[in-house]
Motif scaffolding. Sequence first.
Motif, PDB file in Angstrom:
ATOM      1  N   LEU A   1      -8.389  36.585  15.976  1.00 24.21           N
ATOM      2  CA  LEU A   1      -7.839  35.477  16.444  1.00 24.21           C
ATOM      3  C   LEU A   1      -7.487  35.610  17.779  1.00 24.21           C
ATOM      4  N   SER A   2      -8.384  36.958  18.295  1.00 23.79           N
ATOM      5  CA  SER A   2      -7.902  37.088  19.867  1.00 23.79           C
ATOM      6  C   SER A   2      -8.942  38.002  20.088  1.00 23.79           C
ATOM      7  N   ASN A   3      -8.750  37.866  21.778  1.00 20.30           N
ATOM      8  CA  ASN A   3      -9.718  39.007  22.490  1.00 20.30           C
ATOM      9  C   ASN A   3      -9.458  40.155  23.268  1.00 20.30           C
ATOM     10  N   ASP A   4      -7.950  39.814  22.988  1.00 18.33           N
ATOM     11  CA  ASP A   4      -7.031  40.627  23.895  1.00 18.33           C
ATOM     12  C   ASP A   4      -5.810  41.221  23.267  1.00 18.33           C
ATOM     13  N   ASN A   5      -6.707  42.397  22.400  1.00 19.08           N
ATOM     14  CA  ASN A   5      -5.792  43.049  21.265  1.00 19.08           C
ATOM     15  C   ASN A   5      -5.332  44.064  22.018  1.00 19.08           C
ATOM     16  N   SER A   6      -3.790  45.284  21.072  1.00 18.21           N
ATOM     17  CA  SER A   6      -3.633  46.278  21.783  1.00 18.21           C
ATOM     18  C   SER A   6      -4.751  47.165  21.352  1.00 18.21           C
ATOM     19  N   ALA A   7      -4.678  48.338  21.632  1.00 11.29           N
ATOM     20  CA  ALA A   7      -5.600  49.445  21.426  1.00 11.29           C
ATOM     21  C   ALA A   7      -4.915  50.797  21.720  1.00 11.29           C
ATOM     22  N   PHE A   8      -5.469  51.766  20.395  1.00 12.26           N
ATOM     23  CA  PHE A   8      -5.182  52.182  19.932  1.00 12.26           C
ATOM     24  C   PHE A   8      -5.897  53.998  19.742  1.00 12.26           C
ATOM     25  N   GLY A   9      -4.494  55.138  20.217  1.00  9.10           N
ATOM     26  CA  GLY A   9      -5.240  56.212  20.309  1.00  9.10           C
ATOM     27  C   GLY A   9      -4.871  57.315  21.585  1.00  9.10           C
ATOM     28  N   SER A  10      -5.685  58.443  21.811  1.00 10.45           N
ATOM     29  CA  SER A  10      -5.649  58.620  23.645  1.00 10.45           C
ATOM     30  C   SER A  10      -7.160  59.573  23.212  1.00 10.45           C
ATOM     31  N   ASP A  11      -7.712  59.978  23.915  1.00  9.12           N
ATOM     32  CA  ASP A  11      -8.862  60.443  24.094  1.00  9.12           C
ATOM     33  C   ASP A  11      -9.513  60.353  23.136  1.00  9.12           C
ATOM     34  N   MET A  12     -10.569  59.162  22.817  1.00  7.04           N
ATOM     35  CA  MET A  12     -10.885  58.655  22.314  1.00  7.04           C
ATOM     36  C   MET A  12     -12.505  58.554  22.379  1.00  7.04           C
ATOM     37  N   THR A  13     -13.829  59.243  21.447  1.00  2.00           N
ATOM     38  CA  THR A  13     -14.902  59.590  22.255  1.00  2.00           C
ATOM     39  C   THR A  13     -15.781  58.658  21.095  1.00  2.00           C
ATOM     40  N   LEU A  14     -16.992  58.216  21.310  1.00  2.00           N
ATOM     41  CA  LEU A  14     -18.254  57.135  21.097  1.00  2.00           C
ATOM     42  C   LEU A  14     -17.938  57.746  19.708  1.00  2.00           C
ATOM     43  N   LEU A  15     -18.320  58.513  19.259  1.00  2.00           N
ATOM     44  CA  LEU A  15     -18.075  59.517  17.920  1.00  2.00           C
ATOM     45  C   LEU A  15     -16.825  59.157  17.321  1.00  2.00           C
ATOM     46  N   ASP A  16     -15.508  58.694  17.838  1.00  2.00           N
ATOM     47  CA  ASP A  16     -14.838  58.300  17.282  1.00  2.00           C
ATOM     48  C   ASP A  16     -15.001  56.927  17.045  1.00  2.00           C
ATOM     49  N   LEU A  17     -15.559  56.055  17.929  1.00  2.00           N
ATOM     50  CA  LEU A  17     -15.877  55.112  17.805  1.00  2.00           C
ATOM     51  C   LEU A  17     -16.133  54.336  16.604  1.00  2.00           C
ATOM     52  N   ASN A  18     -17.895  55.488  16.432  1.00  3.77           N
ATOM     53  CA  ASN A  18     -18.537  54.744  15.807  1.00  3.77           C
ATOM     54  C   ASN A  18     -17.851  55.525  14.510  1.00  3.77           C
ATOM     55  N   HIS A  19     -17.309  56.471  13.973  1.00  2.00           N
ATOM     56  CA  HIS A  19     -16.609  56.625  13.181  1.00  2.00           C
ATOM     57  C   HIS A  19     -15.983  55.493  12.397  1.00  2.00           C
ATOM     58  N   PHE A  20     -15.107  55.080  13.338  1.00  5.79           N
ATOM     59  CA  PHE A  20     -14.500  53.570  13.311  1.00  5.79           C
ATOM     60  C   PHE A  20     -15.413  52.372  12.514  1.00  5.79           C
ATOM     61  N   LYS A  21     -16.058  52.624  12.924  1.00  2.93           N
ATOM     62  CA  LYS A  21     -17.181  50.965  13.407  1.00  2.93           C
ATOM     63  C   LYS A  21     -17.434  51.047  11.975  1.00  2.93           C
ATOM     64  N   GLN A  22     -18.249  52.314  11.454  1.00  8.68           N
ATOM     65  CA  GLN A  22     -18.687  52.328  10.368  1.00  8.68           C
ATOM     66  C   GLN A  22     -18.419  52.528   9.209  1.00  8.68           C
ATOM     67  N   ALA A  23     -16.422  52.438   8.756  1.00  6.37           N
ATOM     68  CA  ALA A  23     -15.444  52.582   7.973  1.00  6.37           C
ATOM     69  C   ALA A  23     -15.429  50.896   7.897  1.00  6.37           C
ATOM     70  N   VAL A  24     -15.074  50.501   9.118  1.00  6.82           N
ATOM     71  CA  VAL A  24     -14.511  48.761   8.435  1.00  6.82           C
ATOM     72  C   VAL A  24     -15.630  48.320   8.546  1.00  6.82           C
ATOM     73  N   SER A  25     -16.915  48.087   8.813  1.00  5.53           N
ATOM     74  CA  SER A  25     -18.830  47.572   8.499  1.00  5.53           C
ATOM     75  C   SER A  25     -18.547  47.730   7.231  1.00  5.53           C
ATOM     76  N   LEU A  26     -18.580  49.079   6.146  1.00  7.02           N
ATOM     77  CA  LEU A  26     -18.604  49.320   4.822  1.00  7.02           C
ATOM     78  C   LEU A  26     -17.718  48.699   4.130  1.00  7.02           C
ATOM     79  N   ASN A  27     -15.955  48.723   4.522  1.00  7.78           N
ATOM     80  CA  ASN A  27     -15.067  48.111   3.922  1.00  7.78           C
ATOM     81  C   ASN A  27     -15.893  45.871   4.468  1.00  7.78           C
TER      82      ASN A  27
END
Length: 412
Positions: free
Chosen positions: A161-187
């Motif tokens: 829908l857009s390239n300017d969407n709200s972000a979530f979380g705080s003190d996120m790391t690359l490990l958190d990002l990779n876990h989220f992206k892997q879960a999304v890709s799996l689904n």
Amino acid sequence: MLLKHFLRNNRFGIRLGSAVRGNPDYELVSPLAKSVKVMLVLGLITLVLSAVELTVLKQAVGLWSNADELFSLIAALFVTFWLVIWTLPTVLLLFATLVLMFGRMVVVVQAGMVDFVLGVPGIGVRFTLAAKEINDAILVDAEPNSIFARSGKQIKIITELSNDNSAFGSDMTLLDLNHFKQAVSLNKMRETNLDALESSVHASVPIEAVPQSQSLTQSENSTGRGSLVLLILANLVPLFGVLFLRWDLSAIMVLYWAETGIIVLVTCLGMIIKRPIAGTLMSLFTVAHAGAFMAIHFLFIWTLFVTGFDESGSAPGISGDLVRVKQYMFTLWPALLAMTVSHLVALKSTISQGADISKDSIYPRIIMMHVTIIVGGGLVSVFGNALAALVLLVFLKLAVDIRGHLKQNVNL
């Protein structure tokens, strides 16, 4: 986040109990930022509204304890419905205050969906986004207007829908990002495989078995026509009462007033069926709002078309009229039953067609109906309850109902 998209596509609801169901592929609990000033302001407003609510509640209890006459009953009903209307925003403000104090957002990825549950432990508002709608996710600095604790990095979702969407979380790391992206890709992969499987199953179905949608459409049209026939028959019951049971103008006006209540309740039932949680909340407001209107409107109908005015032009007292109201309802029960059945069948037709059911869909019909009734009732009064004028009133109301029914049932 993506609030307009969620509201437009009805992708929100109330989540009771745990925000996580089953074994999700990804789960993140992000505490919300604490704003002492906002909490104090909301808390103060909630306290003021609560004090007003208690005062009105005492008035309602006092009115109900003396509701032995028609006027006192109308006053008790009006104050009670007014109390319900203003209780809803008070409860929402209280919930918002609790969210600011103890709030969090739980992000869950499972079953091809990404759920964002905003609230406190045990209850929250759920927003849903399909995993396949997410193009990418990146780490960004905490946004200055973020509702989360503004420290470290946040995960920002980039959707179709857009390239300017709200972000979530705080003190996120690359490990958190990779876990989220892997879960999304799996689904996404699961959903793609499921879509492919469904396509292959549909492709293997013989051509003769496909025209199910046509039979379904014919069934919907049949249901719609049946509801129209029932609507006409229900409106002919008052005509039978006028011609053979000696129903006069006052009885017809009370009957049509009661039908408004039937329409409101049936519409609320439809909203609850379509959206159980949001529909229930909206139904509370609709019943309270329409109930307050109906209480005052009944007093108007009763004074203008039942008791009338005395020689001085003032309305006579209405003490003891509760007995007359009960007598009217007992006399009119066949028509009330027919109207209830008619509107329930019409509701079934509306739901089967997937048409929208909301409080906004009933008000134009009710307003048009009552304008016709009051104008027609005035003409009947001019002609002195003449039979021809009463019959004309019944047919005018029938015409308005048919028009409203055809407008709501698009397939007819």
